[in-house]
Design a protein around this motif. Structure first.
Motif, mmCIF file in Angstrom:
data_model
loop_
_atom_site.group_PDB
_atom_site.id
_atom_site.type_symbol
_atom_site.label_atom_id
_atom_site.label_comp_id
_atom_site.label_asym_id
_atom_site.label_seq_id
_atom_site.Cartn_x
_atom_site.Cartn_y
_atom_site.Cartn_z
ATOM 1 N N VAL A 248 0.846 -1.193 0.000
ATOM 2 C CA VAL A 248 0.000 0.000 0.000
ATOM 3 C C VAL A 248 0.880 1.241 0.000
ATOM 4 O O VAL A 248 1.862 1.319 0.754
ATOM 5 N N HIS A 249 0.537 2.216 -0.843
ATOM 6 C CA HIS A 249 1.288 3.465 -0.890
ATOM 7 C C HIS A 249 0.338 4.578 -1.319
ATOM 8 O O HIS A 249 -0.579 4.342 -2.120
ATOM 9 N N ALA A 250 0.533 5.771 -0.794
ATOM 10 C CA ALA A 250 -0.248 6.930 -1.225
ATOM 11 C C ALA A 250 0.476 7.629 -2.367
ATOM 12 O O ALA A 250 1.693 7.832 -2.321
ATOM 13 N N GLY A 251 -0.290 8.003 -3.378
ATOM 14 C CA GLY A 251 0.317 8.651 -4.535
ATOM 15 C C GLY A 251 0.924 10.001 -4.227
ATOM 16 O O GLY A 251 1.808 10.462 -4.959
ATOM 17 N N ASP A 252 0.481 10.640 -3.126
ATOM 18 C CA ASP A 252 1.003 11.968 -2.787
ATOM 19 C C ASP A 252 2.036 11.921 -1.661
ATOM 20 O O ASP A 252 2.249 12.916 -0.969
ATOM 21 N N ASP A 253 2.672 10.763 -1.490
ATOM 22 C CA ASP A 253 3.704 10.616 -0.448
ATOM 23 C C ASP A 253 4.941 11.421 -0.839
ATOM 24 O O ASP A 253 5.640 11.080 -1.798
ATOM 25 N N ASN A 254 5.233 12.460 -0.079
ATOM 26 C CA ASN A 254 6.384 13.318 -0.371
ATOM 27 C C ASN A 254 7.622 12.951 0.440
ATOM 28 O O ASN A 254 8.681 13.565 0.258
ATOM 29 N N ALA A 255 7.491 11.983 1.333
ATOM 30 C CA ALA A 255 8.638 11.547 2.129
ATOM 31 C C ALA A 255 9.316 10.340 1.499
ATOM 32 O O ALA A 255 10.532 10.332 1.297
ATOM 33 N N ILE A 279 -2.492 1.548 -4.735
ATOM 34 C CA ILE A 279 -2.099 2.956 -4.700
ATOM 35 C C ILE A 279 -3.335 3.770 -4.333
ATOM 36 O O ILE A 279 -4.309 3.793 -5.085
ATOM 37 N N ILE A 280 -3.311 4.396 -3.168
ATOM 38 C CA ILE A 280 -4.439 5.219 -2.763
ATOM 39 C C ILE A 280 -4.139 6.675 -3.117
ATOM 40 O O ILE A 280 -2.981 7.088 -3.171
ATOM 41 N N PRO A 281 -5.169 7.473 -3.391
ATOM 42 C CA PRO A 281 -4.936 8.804 -3.958
ATOM 43 C C PRO A 281 -4.283 9.807 -3.026
ATOM 44 O O PRO A 281 -3.558 10.688 -3.480
ATOM 45 N N SER A 282 -4.507 9.678 -1.716
ATOM 46 C CA SER A 282 -3.978 10.696 -0.813
ATOM 47 C C SER A 282 -3.719 10.100 0.558
ATOM 48 O O SER A 282 -4.102 8.969 0.852
ATOM 49 N N GLY A 283 -3.078 10.883 1.372
ATOM 50 C CA GLY A 283 -2.759 10.430 2.721
ATOM 51 C C GLY A 283 -1.333 10.735 3.112
ATOM 52 O O GLY A 283 -0.960 10.647 4.283
ATOM 53 N N GLY A 284 -0.499 11.062 2.098
ATOM 54 C CA GLY A 284 0.879 11.401 2.416
ATOM 55 C C GLY A 284 1.640 10.208 2.962
ATOM 56 O O GLY A 284 1.514 9.086 2.479
ATOM 57 N N HIS A 285 2.396 10.448 4.009
ATOM 58 C CA HIS A 285 3.255 9.403 4.578
ATOM 59 C C HIS A 285 2.933 9.206 6.055
ATOM 60 O O HIS A 285 2.573 10.132 6.757
ATOM 61 N N GLY A 286 3.067 7.973 6.493
ATOM 62 C CA GLY A 286 2.971 7.682 7.920
ATOM 63 C C GLY A 286 1.574 7.699 8.487
ATOM 64 O O GLY A 286 1.389 7.969 9.674
ATOM 65 N N PHE A 287 0.561 7.360 7.691
ATOM 66 C CA PHE A 287 -0.812 7.469 8.167
ATOM 67 C C PHE A 287 -1.269 6.283 9.000
ATOM 68 O O PHE A 287 -2.288 6.353 9.683
ATOM 69 N N GLY A 288 -0.563 5.195 8.974
ATOM 70 C CA GLY A 288 -0.995 4.036 9.747
ATOM 71 C C GLY A 288 -2.403 3.620 9.359
ATOM 72 O O GLY A 288 -2.726 3.442 8.195
ATOM 73 N N MET A 289 -3.272 3.478 10.365
ATOM 74 C CA MET A 289 -4.669 3.140 10.102
ATOM 75 C C MET A 289 -5.503 4.376 9.780
ATOM 76 O O MET A 289 -6.682 4.269 9.450
ATOM 77 N N ARG A 290 -4.885 5.550 9.877
ATOM 78 C CA ARG A 290 -5.659 6.796 9.818
ATOM 79 C C ARG A 290 -5.658 7.402 8.418
ATOM 80 O O ARG A 290 -5.003 8.409 8.158
ATOM 81 N N ASN A 291 -6.359 6.742 7.551
ATOM 82 C CA ASN A 291 -6.534 7.247 6.196
ATOM 83 C C ASN A 291 -8.007 7.134 5.847
ATOM 84 O O ASN A 291 -8.669 6.178 6.256
ATOM 85 N N GLN A 292 -8.514 8.109 5.109
ATOM 86 C CA GLN A 292 -9.936 8.058 4.776
ATOM 87 C C GLN A 292 -10.274 6.833 3.922
ATOM 88 O O GLN A 292 -11.416 6.400 3.865
ATOM 89 N N TYR A 293 -9.276 6.293 3.247
ATOM 90 C CA TYR A 293 -9.457 5.030 2.523
ATOM 91 C C TYR A 293 -9.050 3.896 3.457
ATOM 92 O O TYR A 293 -7.908 3.840 3.928
ATOM 93 N N ASP A 294 -9.965 2.984 3.728
ATOM 94 C CA ASP A 294 -9.682 1.882 4.646
ATOM 95 C C ASP A 294 -8.953 0.757 3.909
ATOM 96 O O ASP A 294 -9.555 -0.220 3.457
ATOM 97 N N TRP A 295 -7.639 0.920 3.799
ATOM 98 C CA TRP A 295 -6.830 -0.070 3.098
ATOM 99 C C TRP A 295 -6.872 -1.429 3.791
ATOM 100 O O TRP A 295 -6.633 -2.464 3.163
ATOM 101 N N PHE A 296 -7.214 -1.430 5.095
ATOM 102 C CA PHE A 296 -7.226 -2.693 5.822
ATOM 103 C C PHE A 296 -8.317 -3.622 5.294
ATOM 104 O O PHE A 296 -8.182 -4.847 5.359
#
Length: 313
Positions: A248-255, A279-296
């Protein structure tokens, strides 16, 4: 002394540095020393382990020299025998033990999966003969402990996976591609291969164009030897024996650029290793479980398809 006599049971529902634990589907938690006695390849040094900000709820442990495993066992009624060894991220400077460790273990317990959160050592020359291989040695030691205790912990030794976040994702991928080479000679001949790998916004490559420089420099810097750069660029180390992956990776990960996951998936695909890349559209880096897209939810589907959530008969 047998390992089970050295298990330190901190609490049934809470532990040092852990957040409040929901009782649902969690049977017990215990903390285990990763090694007994002197750590192979270590140098006697002062214990400088510390918490970056003691007031922050997402505990981040720095400069680790005393590695442990925190085991989360699900309720026996739902336990399915699958285990996941979790390696939190932190740029090889520390570990985000709550957001990328304990909270993930709780969610896995809800699926009946036994989870092991590893507080692995940071690569420091003052505490290791070879700082570049110290974290990998800890990951391999964790795999060895979990697999060798599979019977007493009611685990399927063929369903033991590894999971990593950010730099912990690099470490998990390293364990997945270097399992034939035991860092600790005492582990030589043991089965150190994870049966599957789960990677969240992982550092994969040490190539200058896409790497996370802090992670690379902390592990093998400041002087970069070409052989080490190649060895720890995990996309270059994939083989047909590399375990299946969920990434899993966010497309807007700048780190950690998303290209890390892309090159790893491409290498897995070229070697016909069954893998899934999300590939999820947003969330940046280091979101853990806290992303509006429930990758889990996607991970649960993947684990179901891999027959990892079937309850043992």
């Amino acid at each position: 002394m047998p390992l089970n006599r050295k298990l330190l049971i901190i609490s049934w529902i809470c532990m040092l540095f852990a957040p409040l634990v929901k009782a649902e589907n969690i049977s017990k938690i215990m903390v285990i020393d990763l090694y007994t006695g002197q750590i192979p390849g270590s140098i006697d040094s002062e214990n400088v382990e510390n918490i970056r900000d003691v007031n922050h709820p997402d505990t981040f442990i720095m400069d680790i020299t005393h590695p442990t495993i925190t085991a989360y066992f699900p309720e026996p009624a739902i336990a399915n025998g699958t285990a996941v060894i979790i390696l939190p991220g932190g740029g090889y400077a520390g570990v985000s033990i709550v957001k990328e460790g304990y909270q993930i273990a709780e969610r896995l317990n809800q699926l009946g999966v036994t989870a092991f959160v590893v507080k692995y050592r940071m690569p420091m020359s003052q505490s290791m003969v070879d700082k570049s291989t110290g974290p990998l040695q800890d990951a391999q030691q964790a795999i060895s402990i979990v697999r060798s205790n599979s019977q007493q912990w009611h685990l399927d030794p063929s369903k033991i996976g590894i999971m990593g976040f950010s730099a912990g994702g690099h470490l998990a991928a390293s364990a997945a591609v270097h399992f034939t080479q035991a860092v600790d000679p005492q582990l030589q001949g043991q089965n150190l291969r994870p049966d599957f790998q789960i990677l969240l916004y992982p550092v994969i490559s040490f190539a200058a164009e896409i790497t996370h420089q802090g992670s690379r420099d902390n592990l093998i810097g400041p002087t970069l030897e070409p052989q080490q750069v190649e060895y720890f660029s995990n996309e270059l180390q994939v083989s047909t024996a590399t375990p299946p992956a969920f990434i899993v990776h966010a497309g807007d990960d700048n780190a950690v650029p998303v290209e890390n996951s892309l090159v790893y998936y491409q290498a897995l695909h070229q070697h016909k290793v069954a893998s899934q890349l999300l590939i999820i559209p947003s969330g940046g880096h280091g979101f853990g479980m806290r992303n509006q897209y429930d990758w889990f939810t996607d991970l649960t589907g993947w684990m179901t398809n891999m027959s990892l959530l079937q309850k043992a008969q």
